[in-house]
Design an enzyme around this catalytic site. Structure first.
Site, short mmCIF file in Angstrom:
data_model
loop_
_atom_site.label_atom_id
_atom_site.label_comp_id
_atom_site.label_asym_id
_atom_site.label_seq_id
_atom_site.Cartn_x
_atom_site.Cartn_y
_atom_site.Cartn_z
N VAL A 176 -16.60 -1.22 -5.95
CA VAL A 176 -16.84 -2.24 -4.91
C VAL A 176 -15.61 -2.50 -3.84
O VAL A 176 -14.51 -2.36 -4.46
CB VAL A 176 -17.04 -3.74 -5.51
CG1 VAL A 176 -17.57 -4.81 -4.55
CG2 VAL A 176 -17.81 -3.61 -6.92
N SER A 203 -9.74 2.22 3.63
CA SER A 203 -8.80 1.40 2.68
C SER A 203 -7.47 1.88 3.55
O SER A 203 -7.08 2.81 4.15
CB SER A 203 -8.91 2.09 1.42
OG SER A 203 -10.05 1.67 0.81
N HIS A 204 -6.64 0.99 2.92
CA HIS A 204 -5.13 1.20 3.81
C HIS A 204 -4.39 2.24 3.31
O HIS A 204 -3.64 2.82 4.06
CB HIS A 204 -4.46 -0.22 3.55
CG HIS A 204 -2.97 -0.01 4.50
ND1 HIS A 204 -3.24 -0.01 5.94
CD2 HIS A 204 -1.82 -0.26 4.08
CE1 HIS A 204 -2.01 -0.03 6.19
NE2 HIS A 204 -1.10 -0.28 5.27
N HIS A 229 10.59 -2.64 5.69
CA HIS A 229 10.68 -1.25 5.94
C HIS A 229 11.27 -1.15 7.13
O HIS A 229 11.26 -1.76 8.36
CB HIS A 229 9.25 -0.59 6.45
CG HIS A 229 9.45 1.11 6.37
ND1 HIS A 229 10.13 1.91 7.46
CD2 HIS A 229 9.01 2.27 5.68
CE1 HIS A 229 10.11 3.11 7.09
NE2 HIS A 229 9.28 3.32 6.13
N LEU A 262 4.03 1.60 11.81
CA LEU A 262 5.27 2.18 10.90
C LEU A 262 5.64 3.69 11.59
O LEU A 262 4.73 4.24 11.86
CB LEU A 262 4.45 2.21 9.63
CG LEU A 262 5.67 3.05 8.62
CD1 LEU A 262 6.70 2.24 8.17
CD2 LEU A 262 5.18 3.84 7.51
N GLU A 297 9.49 6.94 7.15
CA GLU A 297 10.74 7.47 6.70
C GLU A 297 11.10 8.81 6.76
O GLU A 297 12.19 9.26 7.15
CB GLU A 297 10.92 6.93 5.17
CG GLU A 297 12.24 7.25 4.66
CD GLU A 297 12.50 6.19 3.44
OE1 GLU A 297 12.13 4.89 3.40
OE2 GLU A 297 12.51 6.90 2.15
N ARG A 338 15.46 1.38 1.15
CA ARG A 338 14.88 0.59 2.40
C ARG A 338 15.54 -0.88 2.44
O ARG A 338 15.73 -1.48 3.39
CB ARG A 338 13.45 0.59 2.18
CG ARG A 338 12.71 1.89 2.52
CD ARG A 338 11.28 1.71 2.33
NE ARG A 338 10.92 3.03 2.58
CZ ARG A 338 9.49 3.46 2.32
NH1 ARG A 338 8.76 2.45 1.87
NH2 ARG A 338 9.06 4.55 2.88
N GLY A 341 10.60 4.93 -1.19
CA GLY A 341 9.45 5.34 -0.26
C GLY A 341 8.98 6.67 -1.01
O GLY A 341 9.83 7.35 -1.80
N SER A 381 5.05 5.23 -4.08
CA SER A 381 3.66 4.16 -4.26
C SER A 381 2.42 5.12 -4.35
O SER A 381 1.44 4.74 -4.97
CB SER A 381 3.85 3.00 -3.41
OG SER A 381 3.06 3.40 -2.37
C1 LIG Z 1 1.71 2.28 7.36
C2 LIG Z 1 2.24 2.67 5.67
C3 LIG Z 1 2.66 3.80 5.32
C4 LIG Z 1 3.19 4.10 4.05
N1 LIG Z 1 3.59 5.13 3.72
C5 LIG Z 1 3.62 5.53 2.49
C6 LIG Z 1 4.29 6.86 2.06
O1 LIG Z 1 4.69 7.78 2.66
N2 LIG Z 1 4.48 6.96 0.59
C7 LIG Z 1 4.20 6.19 -0.32
O2 LIG Z 1 4.24 6.57 -1.39
N3 LIG Z 1 3.48 5.00 -0.01
C8 LIG Z 1 3.35 4.62 1.20
N4 LIG Z 1 2.86 3.46 1.59
C9 LIG Z 1 2.43 2.37 0.49
C10 LIG Z 1 0.96 3.10 0.15
O3 LIG Z 1 0.27 3.58 1.16
C11 LIG Z 1 0.14 1.88 -0.52
O4 LIG Z 1 0.87 1.09 -1.51
C12 LIG Z 1 -1.06 2.32 -1.26
O5 LIG Z 1 -1.45 3.40 -0.60
C13 LIG Z 1 -1.98 1.50 -1.75
O6 LIG Z 1 -2.99 1.89 -2.25
P1 LIG Z 1 -4.09 1.05 -3.05
O7 LIG Z 1 -5.02 2.05 -3.52
O8 LIG Z 1 -3.41 0.33 -3.97
O9 LIG Z 1 -4.71 0.11 -1.94
P2 LIG Z 1 -5.59 0.16 -0.64
O10 LIG Z 1 -5.54 1.57 -0.23
O11 LIG Z 1 -4.83 -0.85 0.41
O12 LIG Z 1 -6.95 0.00 -1.01
C14 LIG Z 1 -7.33 -1.35 -1.36
C15 LIG Z 1 -8.93 -1.27 -1.50
O13 LIG Z 1 -9.05 -2.82 -2.11
C16 LIG Z 1 -10.23 -3.14 -1.44
N5 LIG Z 1 -10.23 -4.62 -1.35
C17 LIG Z 1 -9.38 -5.46 -1.10
N6 LIG Z 1 -9.68 -6.61 -1.33
C18 LIG Z 1 -11.14 -6.65 -1.85
C19 LIG Z 1 -12.10 -7.55 -1.99
N7 LIG Z 1 -11.81 -8.80 -2.03
N8 LIG Z 1 -13.13 -7.17 -2.39
C20 LIG Z 1 -13.71 -5.90 -2.43
N9 LIG Z 1 -12.74 -4.99 -2.03
C21 LIG Z 1 -11.40 -5.12 -1.67
C22 LIG Z 1 -10.31 -2.57 -0.05
O14 LIG Z 1 -11.61 -2.34 0.67
C23 LIG Z 1 -9.76 -1.24 -0.19
O15 LIG Z 1 -10.53 -0.26 -0.36
C24 LIG Z 1 2.63 2.95 3.02
C25 LIG Z 1 2.06 1.85 3.37
C26 LIG Z 1 1.87 1.59 4.80
C27 LIG Z 1 1.42 0.18 5.15
#
Ligand SMILES: Cc1cc2nc3c(=O)[nH]c(=O)nc-3n(C[C@H](O)[C@H](O)[C@H](O)COP(=O)(O)OP(=O)(O)OC[C@H]3O[C@@H](n4cnc5c(N)ncnc54)[C@H](O)[C@@H]3O)c2cc1C
Ligand code: SF4
Ligand code: F3S
Ligand code: FES
Lengths: 584, 139, 262, 115
Positions: free
Chosen positions: A40, A48-49, A237, A247, A250, A290, A395, A398
């Site tokens: 979901v 996604s981010h 950062h 961003l 790094e 960082r 860095g 994650s």
């Molecule tokens: C600009 C940037 C650069 C980065 N670069 C690096 C890097 O080079 N190396 C590294 O290791 N890390 C990096 N990071 C950190 C890393 O990208 C993130 O920590 C990681 O991608 C998070 O992944 P995730 O799967 O936890 O969440 P996300 O990819 O954020 O996914 C979250 C998901 O949850 C869903 N969701 C959220 N809330 C709800 C809700 N209420 N109902 C339904 N769905 C929901 C969203 O739709 C999404 O699909 C970076 C972060 C940023 C911001």
């Protein structure tokens, strides 16, 4: 009827279609193909981010590297607050997970002989960061998403916004979500639920995070009664573009970029981060961690050695000496971003940068298998806190964290689901309750006394003032009071948009409620930690205090809704606390 | 939930607004227009083939038929048609040549031939063929 | 760090220009047909069209619906037709449309769910049909390490792996507008991305899908997909190359005597 | 692998496109404009008759013309179908390719009459 009817039942529900969520979904499918798993997500998975991660993903691969060293770098990077059993598991499994992604098609950058290439990264003693140019997260997410399409047994609920976990007697039985296309509020039951909702950068005004990073997973768990952990640790950062907060990875510094103050001086040498060398030296200067680099910026600003812009003080990131060829090969996205959003070319110009909120070390408290505080509830990725990042994340740790613990949480959730029984009838009543709450509180309230954006802006300003790179007890207390007020005012928010179809104002209101809860937890936890460690720097308690605070802090929700903070010991196996040394 | 609002809620995809392109969609953007013109060159190519066949037939029928044909071909309406047709053929040639590198990747000695080289080679071929035809018929 | 109010003050001082945004609205529960609404927003050099919309959403009209997330041109959510051209609104600057007005509409060729939000489920259903994942004759265990791939082999498909699924190409492609069955530029580019990947052996499988009527041969090489693609994927090239490849395969299979087939 | 006609049609279309791009400009210029309008002196009949009467010319012209006709038919089919939205898939195809087929016989006949 919009009454929260139960529309589907699955064995395992994954909330979130980012790296952690998708990896968990595949893990479930692989663990037990007879299980029925669904993802979901409030946005299409490939939105996604995770998609915006640039720099890379750490995993020991090179011949001169060792698991021990990655473990040690991570522990010292965490300022000894990371759990060492979790870190060991992480470091051992990361390379395998990254290889698996390679088998699934991720276009990792290569050496001439066809093997994986690795680059340097901040706080790491060896080159061990796998990368796909500077669009690593993008390539990882798309490769993973496209691979999940192969698993036909994975059902997807795209653009469904989860608002509540269904819990009975300490056990999770599913969730309630709004189907954004129709506005229907519906319940889906499951034997296990994995939260993979990502981070919460939107608590702050100036962040690298996307609009969707609103801490929903943390708030969902918190409200369901599960504890959050180490919420005071917010990573800044050091290099974000002013105004947008976009961003600049790094990897720019790993490839040899320099940070210059307004006099063109590599100021990091004044902050115990080593001596400047023409080529990058691991764990030194620009390749320090960082937290320390962001803190150095604040000191430079105080001494008037930064440059003023309408969007705050900046220093310069200098890539000019790297040359167009290297920049195009290894950092093309950085060049693209600078050209587009700053109208400068890093090949010939200095890039203005300033520290920007980037990552949450804290999150839903889990064990090494992703189990969160309630039976049947799991969490992974940025929304969770295992914790491998402790007081400061390195860095590139994650992205692999999402894979390693996404997979672990998926497997654990699958195992739990195999043995669990179906949801009891009481959850239907809870779901109806939730539907009523949303309908009544948000959609039917006239006149509208407060609106989302005003409160959100005030919350963000409050957090910037009270939980910045440097904090004091006084500021945090003031901030917490402000947040209480905002919580009260938020109760009077009405959604003007009465349409059920794709109501983004409703989404904004639901997200704001989550942000406020998460922000409160951050301050509550921060006030209790009377020391300075990693990203939590208090000018009123400037030194690290292992005696009292070599502990995690768990925040749970009291019956009246306020956060309560408790301590939990850090797991230390083989690496006793020491000094964090960089550049020497 | 208030009943009235509920009735109006979008329940399904049938409330989506579907837009169908108008028949003259290609007049809306210059690039679409150029595209349709390019495609219309097909008509003129067909015409020119027919014309050339008639020409050949006339040649085959003897000297007078040939002369008559040349006269007929100089009649104003035919000249206008042929000028237009020729313009379309040129459009076809230019667009065809410029699109080729996109549609085809040529490898020479393990290296990709740059698009400019492919385009250049086609014009060279055009020149050679044209020169040959000219030589053949006017020799 | 600078005080937030101070920043806000400085920013308001800077506002000199304004620009009118003509935004398409459609609320299925109220409107039979889409209409227009005009908003005047500050026009500042660093503001994108998306910043303009966010300004409207936060300050003027909270009911406006649109998608966005990363605001850095990588998540692919914010595609809209700006002055008739499909654009990523987070990477399109308001100042480029001065003095305005600038029209903002939902991406062309897709059904509109609401205001600026379109329904892309058609693409989401088509995507799996081209098997966009690595297909191997023989799986190799991860324990045996990576599949080797030289930088040159990586370059062979890299460009086609850059697609962010933003759907601008679908909005620009007239064939898709007229013939919604057409699998379309991005999905075919992704098929080609895997076909060209040295680790993949699934070309045959994809061929059977793409050789169908709604596959590659539906494309008439309008080329607009490539022109609007913000990530330089060049889907038009992917499709034409695919046509050539499919034709060669067909000739090999059905015209050449058995002995001459590879 | 499945058999489909579309790839073969496309190959013929492309071949015809190349032929048209390379041969037609000069042919059209000379025979449709330059000679009738007297920009260039038309070649004398005997010479021309010799050239078109040659079997190689026959083969080349026949091949090129047929390909160009198929090219034109294929393209026009899509112009009708998409550009003008004549949504009768089968009819449009039948008319276009039928035209090319007919053209082939006409070409055979007319070229043959010159040899
Ligand atoms: C600009 C940037 C650069 C980065 N670069 C690096 C890097 O080079 N190396 C590294 O290791 N890390 C990096 N990071 C950190 C890393 O990208 C993130 O920590 C990681 O991608 C998070 O992944 P995730 O799967 O936890 O969440 P996300 O990819 O954020 O996914 C979250 C998901 O949850 C869903 N969701 C959220 N809330 C709800 C809700 N209420 N109902 C339904 N769905 C929901 C969203 O739709 C999404 O699909 C970076 C972060 C940023 C911001
Ligand atoms: S090919 Fe380009 S325009 Fe099409 S979806 Fe992909 S990135 Fe967007
Ligand atoms: S615009 Fe459409 S017709 Fe083909 S070249 Fe692109 S897919
Ligand atoms: S908001 Fe992500 S691409 Fe524009």
């Amino acid at each position: 009827m919009n009454d929260g009817a139960v529309v589907a039942a699955h064995d395992v529900l994954i909330v979130g279609g980012g790296l952690a969520g998708l990896r968990a979904a595949i893990a479930v499918a692989e663990t037990d193909p007879t299980l029925d798993v669904a993802v979901v997500s409030k946005v299409y998975p490939m939105r996604s981010h995770s998609v915006s991660a640039e720099g890379g993903a750490a995993g020991v691969a090179a011949a001169d590297d060792s698991l021990e060293e990655h473990i040690y770098d991570t522990i010292s990077g965490s300022d000894w607050l990371g759990d060492q059993d979790a870190i060991e598991a992480f470091v051992h499994e990361a390379p395998r997970e990254l290889l698996r992604l390679e088998h699934w098609g991720c276009p990792w950058s290569r050496q001439p002989d066809g093997h994986i290439a690795v680059r340097a990264f901040g706080g790491m003693k060896k080159k061990r960061t796998w990368y796909a140019a500077d669009k690593t997260g993008f390539h990882m997410l798309h490769a993973l998403f496209q691979t999940t399409l192969k698993f036909r047994e994975v059902t997807r609920y795209d653009e469904w916004f989860v608002t509540r976990l269904l819990v009975d007697d300490g056990r999770v039985h599913g969730l309630v979500a709004v189907d954004l296309h129709t506005g229907r509020i519906q319940a889906i039951t499951a034997k296990s639920v994995v939260l993979a909702n990502g981070g919460c950068g939107k608590v702050f005004p100036f962040t690298t995070n996307a609009n969707i990073n609103t801490g929903d997973g943390m708030a969902l768990a918190f409200r369901a009664g599960a504890p959050l952990k180490d919420m005071e640790f917010v990573q800044y950062h050091p290099t974000g573009l002013p105004f947008s907060g976009i961003l600049i990875t790094e990897a720019t510094r790993a490839e040899g970029g320099w940070l210059l103050n307004k006099d063109g001086y590599r100021y990091l040498q004044d902050y115990d981060l080593g001596k400047p060398t023409p080529t990058p030296e691991l764990r030194s200067m620009e390749l320090g961690p960082r937290d320390r680099i962001s803190q150095a910026f604040v000191h430079e600003e105080e001494m008037g050695r930064t440059l003023d812009t309408p969007y705050g003080a900046v220093v310069h990131l200098d890539l000019r000496h790297l040359g167009a060829e290297l920049i195009d090969a290894r950092l093309p996205f950085v060049r693209e971003l600078c050209l587009k959003y700053e109208r400068i070319d890093p090949v010939t110009d200095l890039i203005p940068v300033r520290p920007v909120v980037h990552y949450m070390m804290g999150g839903v408290h889990t064990d090494v298998n992703g189990a969160a505080g309630l039976e049947g509830l799991y969490a992974a990725g940025e929304t969770a806190c295992v914790s491998i990042n402790g007081a400061n994340r390195l860095g590139s740790n994650s992205l692999p964290e999402c894979l390693v613990f996404g997979a672990r949480a998926g497997r654990a959730a699958a195992e739990h689901a195999s043995g669990a029984t179906a949801a009891p009838h009481v959850v239907a009543a809870q779901a109806a309750d939730e539907a009523r709450r949303i309908e009544h509180d948000l959609l039917d309230r006239v006149p509208w006394e407060e609106d989302v954006s005003t409160i959100r802006t005030e919350m963000q300003a409050t957090m910037e003032e009270s939980a910045g790179i440097y904090r004091t007890g006084e500021e945090m207390t003031k901030g917490a009071d402000r947040l209480r007020e905002l919580q009260e005012r938020a109760k009077r928010i009405g959604v003007r948009d009465t349409s059920r179809t794709f109501n983004t104002e409703l989404v904004g209101a639901l997200e704001l409620a989550n942000l406020l809860d998460v922000a409160e937890c951050m301050l509550a936890s921060g006030m209790q930690r009377e020391e300075s460690r990693g990203a939590h720097q208090r000018t009123d308690f400037p030194s690290r205090d292992d005696e009292k605070f070599l502990v995690h802090q768990l925040v749970t929700r009291d019956s009246d809704g306020t956060p309560r903070v408790e301590q939990l010991p850090v797991t230390i196996t083989r690496w006793p606390p020491g000094e964090r040394i960089y550049g020497r | 939930m208030t009943g009235e609002a509920m009735e109006r809620s979008a329940t399904d995809t049938d409330l989506h607004y579907r837009r169908t392109p108008p028949v003259f969609w290609w007049t809306r953007k210059p690039s679409y227009f150029v595209f349709v013109m390019r495609e219309l060159s097909s008509l003129f190519i067909a015409w020119l083939v027919l014309y050339l066949l008639l020409f050949v037939r006339a040649v085959g029928r003897g000297e007078t038929a040939y002369a008559d044909f040349l006269d007929w071909a100089a009649s104003p309406w035919l000249v206008v048609l042929n000028v237009v047709a020729f313009a379309f053929v040129v459009l076809h040639t230019v667009t065809w040549f410029s699109l080729t590198p996109q549609a085809m990747v040529l490898q020479v000695g393990g290296r990709r031939v740059p698009p400019r080289a492919i385009i250049g080679a086609q014009y060279a071929a055009l020149a050679v063929v044209s020169a040959f035809v000219l030589w053949l018929v006017t020799r | 760090m600078a005080d937030a109010d101070e920043i806000a003050d400085k920013i308001t001082d800077e506002i000199t220009d304004e620009i009118t945004m003509r935004v398409a609205r459609y609320r299925p529960d109220k409107d039979r047909d889409p209409g227009w609404q005009e908003y005047t927003v500050p026009q500042r050099e660093e503001w994108t069209v998306l910043d303009g919309l966010n300004h409207v959403k936060n300050e003027v009209d909270t009911t406006l619906a649109y998608r966005w997330s990363c605001r850095m041109g990588i998540c692919g959510s914010c595609g809209m037709n700006v002055d008739g051209e499909p654009k990523l609104t987070c990477a399109t600057f308001l100042s480029d449309y001065a003095p305005g007005p600038v029209t903002v509409e939902p991406l062309a060729n897709f059904p509109v769910i609401r205001d600026l939000v379109v329904d892309i489920s058609d693409f989401m259903e088509k995507l799996p049909r081209v098997s966009p994942w690595i297909i191997r004759d023989e799986e190799q265990s991860v324990d045996d390490g990576e599949y080797l791939q030289t930088p040159e082999e990586l370059d062979a498909y890299k460009q086609f792996s850059m697609c962010i699924n933003c759907m601008l190409c679908y909005a620009a492609c007239p064939v898709y507008g007229l013939e919604p069955e057409f699998i379309g530029p991005a999905a075919i580019a992704l098929a080609e991305r895997y076909d060209l990947d040295s680790r993949d052996h699934g070309a045959r499988q994809r061929l059977d899908v793409l050789i169908e009527e709604e596959g590659v041969y539906g494309c008439t090489f309008v080329g607009e997909c490539t022109r609007v693609c913000p990530k330089h994927v060049d889907p038009a090239a992917a499709i034409q190359r695919y046509k050539l490849k499919a034709a060669q395969e067909s000739v090999k299979m059905f015209l050449l005597p058995r002995a001459l087939r590879r | 692998m499945k058999f489909r006609v579309e790839p073969f049609l496309w190959l013929a279309f492309s071949g015809g496109g190349v032929m048209a791009a390379i041969f037609l400009p000069v042919l059209a210029f000379l025979f449709a404009l330059a000679f009738p309008l007297g920009w260039l002196d038309p070649p004398d009949h005997a010479h021309l008759a010799a050239v078109v009467g040659h079997p190689i010319t026959f083969l080349v012209l026949f091949g090129a013309f047929v390909m160009m006709l198929v090219h034109a038919a294929h393209r026009f089919r899509f112009t009708l179908y998409d550009g003008l939205q004549v949504k009768h898939r089968f009819l449009v195809a039948a008319v276009c390719y039928g035209g090319a087929f007919l053209g082939t016989f006409v070409a055979l006949h007319m070229l043959g009459s010159a040899t």
